[in-house]
Motif scaffolding. Structure first.
Motif, short mmCIF file in Angstrom:
data_model
loop_
_atom_site.label_atom_id
_atom_site.label_comp_id
_atom_site.label_asym_id
_atom_site.label_seq_id
_atom_site.Cartn_x
_atom_site.Cartn_y
_atom_site.Cartn_z
N VAL A 61 0.82 -1.19 0.00
CA VAL A 61 0.00 0.00 0.00
C VAL A 61 0.87 1.25 0.00
N ASN A 62 0.53 2.18 -0.84
CA ASN A 62 1.26 3.43 -0.94
C ASN A 62 1.29 4.13 0.41
N ILE A 63 2.48 4.44 0.88
CA ILE A 63 2.62 5.07 2.20
C ILE A 63 1.96 6.44 2.25
N ASN A 64 1.74 7.04 1.07
CA ASN A 64 1.11 8.37 1.01
C ASN A 64 -0.41 8.28 0.91
N ALA A 65 -0.94 7.08 0.98
CA ALA A 65 -2.39 6.92 0.87
C ALA A 65 -3.07 7.62 2.04
N PRO A 66 -4.27 8.15 1.82
CA PRO A 66 -4.97 8.88 2.89
C PRO A 66 -5.29 7.98 4.07
N LYS A 67 -5.23 8.56 5.25
CA LYS A 67 -5.54 7.81 6.47
C LYS A 67 -6.97 8.04 6.90
N ASP A 68 -7.66 8.96 6.27
CA ASP A 68 -9.03 9.31 6.61
C ASP A 68 -9.97 8.70 5.56
N ALA A 69 -10.74 7.69 5.96
CA ALA A 69 -11.60 6.99 5.01
C ALA A 69 -12.67 7.91 4.44
N ALA A 70 -13.26 8.76 5.28
CA ALA A 70 -14.30 9.68 4.81
C ALA A 70 -13.73 10.65 3.78
N ALA A 71 -12.48 11.11 4.02
CA ALA A 71 -11.85 12.03 3.08
C ALA A 71 -11.62 11.35 1.73
N LEU A 72 -11.27 10.07 1.75
CA LEU A 72 -11.06 9.33 0.51
C LEU A 72 -12.36 9.21 -0.27
N VAL A 73 -13.46 8.97 0.42
CA VAL A 73 -14.76 8.87 -0.24
C VAL A 73 -15.13 10.22 -0.86
N ARG A 74 -14.93 11.29 -0.12
CA ARG A 74 -15.23 12.63 -0.66
C ARG A 74 -14.38 12.93 -1.89
N GLU A 75 -13.10 12.58 -1.82
CA GLU A 75 -12.21 12.84 -2.96
C GLU A 75 -12.64 12.03 -4.18
N THR A 76 -13.05 10.78 -3.96
CA THR A 76 -13.49 9.93 -5.06
C THR A 76 -14.73 10.51 -5.73
N LEU A 77 -15.69 10.95 -4.94
CA LEU A 77 -16.91 11.54 -5.50
C LEU A 77 -16.60 12.85 -6.22
N ALA A 78 -15.65 13.62 -5.69
CA ALA A 78 -15.32 14.91 -6.29
C ALA A 78 -14.60 14.76 -7.62
N ARG A 79 -13.95 13.62 -7.84
CA ARG A 79 -13.16 13.44 -9.07
C ARG A 79 -13.92 12.70 -10.17
N LYS A 80 -15.24 12.60 -10.04
CA LYS A 80 -15.99 11.86 -11.05
C LYS A 80 -15.88 12.50 -12.43
N GLY A 81 -15.72 13.83 -12.48
CA GLY A 81 -15.58 14.51 -13.76
C GLY A 81 -14.26 14.21 -14.44
N ASP A 82 -13.26 13.80 -13.67
CA ASP A 82 -11.93 13.49 -14.22
C ASP A 82 -11.78 12.01 -14.57
N ASN A 83 -12.38 11.15 -13.76
CA ASN A 83 -12.12 9.72 -13.88
C ASN A 83 -13.18 8.93 -14.65
N TYR A 84 -14.34 9.54 -14.88
CA TYR A 84 -15.43 8.84 -15.55
C TYR A 84 -15.76 9.52 -16.87
N PHE A 85 -16.56 8.84 -17.68
CA PHE A 85 -16.88 9.36 -19.01
C PHE A 85 -17.27 10.84 -18.94
N ASP A 86 -16.61 11.65 -19.77
CA ASP A 86 -16.91 13.09 -19.80
C ASP A 86 -17.56 13.51 -21.11
N ASP A 87 -18.00 12.54 -21.89
CA ASP A 87 -18.71 12.83 -23.14
C ASP A 87 -20.09 12.17 -23.10
N PRO A 88 -21.07 12.75 -23.79
CA PRO A 88 -22.36 12.07 -23.92
C PRO A 88 -22.13 10.70 -24.56
N THR A 89 -22.78 9.68 -24.04
CA THR A 89 -22.54 8.32 -24.50
C THR A 89 -23.85 7.61 -24.78
N LEU A 90 -23.88 6.83 -25.85
CA LEU A 90 -25.04 6.02 -26.17
C LEU A 90 -24.71 4.57 -25.86
#
Length: 442
Positions: free
Chosen positions: A131-160
């Motif tokens: 496990v990366n030693i720099n990984a977050p120690k706060d689980a709630a913070a990791l969840v918030r960061e994951t939700l906040a990055r949906k525009g970067d990590n998930y489809f950003d174009d209209p999709t059929l």
């Protein structure tokens, strides 16, 4: 009342009632004949049992049992119980038992008993040194960061997307209603607040309401029941604005799935919160901070609130109580971007008649898997009148979209076969339809 019931009691936040149960008195005109011939149970050997965590002994919900080298499979219910049906002519084989984040187990078919099989799985744990030693120690913070990055990590174009959807209603273990559909999903970018549009392409059903005696049950919402389990697109339906603070998030373990280092984050509502919220596990890619899967259940301790969330209409002398509600969503990766790939919703409940000694147990399952997708370059949407409404009852709509020629040799609904098996057949039919000049499906 729409698909997502808003607060029914003062102070309750928005909670998604992804399944709304419709209960009506059955009239002779409501009875529907079979539109597909089902394989009789006497053609199968049945194996029943339960799958649990080897250490905690907790039931594993949505664990999979599949016959190696075949398309036969089943999943466990909310109590970890399973029913596996295998053709009688199959006398040997290997059963593969698997669950997300656990080591799979192979069991010889000859070692399975007709009932009371008890199977345990061991958690797959990655050494901390990985496990990366720099990984977050706060689980709630990791969840918030994951939700906040949906525009970067998930489809950003209209999709059929093309998807295969299946819903099942059972009385105990007997199928009462089976519906299947191929749908087109006009998915908006994950960064957009615009909801997805859905268009029905083909559908069919097999219903036998006589097994329900004097009550007919129907599922409202159709594919939306599964589509709205896409947490990254619709976080408000599980982590409503401001409600993340109502949950306790903890690091459960680290594991590897598809050669990716995954954090498993457990979440549960604080004991001081009395509203019906959720508990479960989030599977987050360590490197990219992406949600790859989630499995969770709804807190239905207060059965009166739960009943009012799920029951749309019922006879006066009948009480309907949800006993378990479970959800699963899986994401896939393509070209460095993630997208919704599969989801499953399971509702189990009891129907209690005022003047009857015994109650009845029912289950309703809805699952959908994306079979194909392409960029929706022009961002076009189907005409309003062609879009599915969130109030759809698929078993009622299927008649107008049935097409025996489309289903071809695949003219029997096979609930004992995996949805992956159905998808392969559907993809062949879609290619055939396109070659003949068919439209609508990508």
């Amino acid at each position: 009342m729409n698909l997502f019931a808003k607060s029914l009691f003062k102070g309750i936040r928005l909670v998604p009632t992804l399944l709304i149960l419709l209960v009506w008195m059955l009239c002779p005109t409501d009875s529907m004949a079979f539109q597909a011939v089902q394989v009789e149970d006497n053609a199968f050997n049945q194996y029943k049992g339960e799958i649990r965590d080897a250490s905690s002994k907790k039931p594993l919900v949505f664990a999979t049992l599949s016959v190696e080298g075949t398309n036969i499979s089943t999943i466990t219910n909310t109590e970890g119980n399973f029913l596996l049906k295998i053709p009688k002519e199959m006398t040997d084989g290997t059963i593969v038992v698997s669950f997300l984040g656990y080591k799979s187990k192979n069991i010889s078919l000859a070692d399975l008993k007709p009932s009371k099989n008890k199977i345990t799985l061991v958690v797959s744990v990655t050494e901390l040194s990985e496990v990366n030693i720099n990984a977050p120690k706060d689980a709630a913070a990791l969840v918030r960061e994951t939700l906040a990055r949906k525009g970067d990590n998930y489809f950003d174009d209209p999709t059929l997307m093309t998807a295969f959807y299946r819903e099942t209603i059972k009385k105990r273990r007997k199928n009462v209603s089976l519906s299947e559909a191929v749908v087109n999903i006009y998915k908006s970018p994950y960064s957009s607040l615009r909801k997805d549009a859905v268009e029905l392409y083909r559908a069919r059903k097999s219903t036998d309401y006589s097994k329900l005696d004097t009550v007919a049950l129907k599922l409202q919402g159709g594919p939306f029941n599964t589509l709205y389990v896409d947490i990254m697109k619709y976080p408000e339906y599980i982590f409503a604005e401001g409600s993340i603070q109502d949950y306790q998030f903890t690091f459960s373990r680290s594991t590897r799935i598809n050669d990716k280092l995954i954090y498993v984050i457990k979440f549960n509502q604080w004991e001081s919160i009395k509203e019906p919220l959720y508990q479960g596990e989030l599977f987050i890619d360590v490197e990219n901070r992406t949600l790859t899967s989630a499995i969770y259940t709804l807190n239905i301790t207060d059965k009166y609130r739960a009943a009012r969330l799920f029951v749309r209409k019922k006879p006066a002398k009948v009480d309907v109580w949800p006993t378990e509600v479970a959800y699963r969503v899986d994401y896939r990766e393509k070209g460095g971007k993630w997208y919704y790939g599969y989801s499953n919703v399971l509702l189990e409940f009891k129907v209690d008649w005022e003047d009857k000694l015994f109650n009845s147990v029912y289950s309703m399952t809805a699952e959908m898997a994306v079979t194909d997708w392409e960029k929706n370059v022009d961002g076009q949407l189907p005409k309003v009148r062609e879009r599915l409404k969130k109030s759809i009852i698929l078993s009622d709509e299927a008649v107008g979209f049935s097409d025996p020629d489309f289903w071809g040799e695949y003219n029997i609904i096979e609930p004992e076969k995996s949805i992956e098996s159905a998808i392969k057949k559907i993809q062949r039919q879609l290619r055939r339809a396109r070659s003949k000049g068919g439209s609508a499906a990508p």
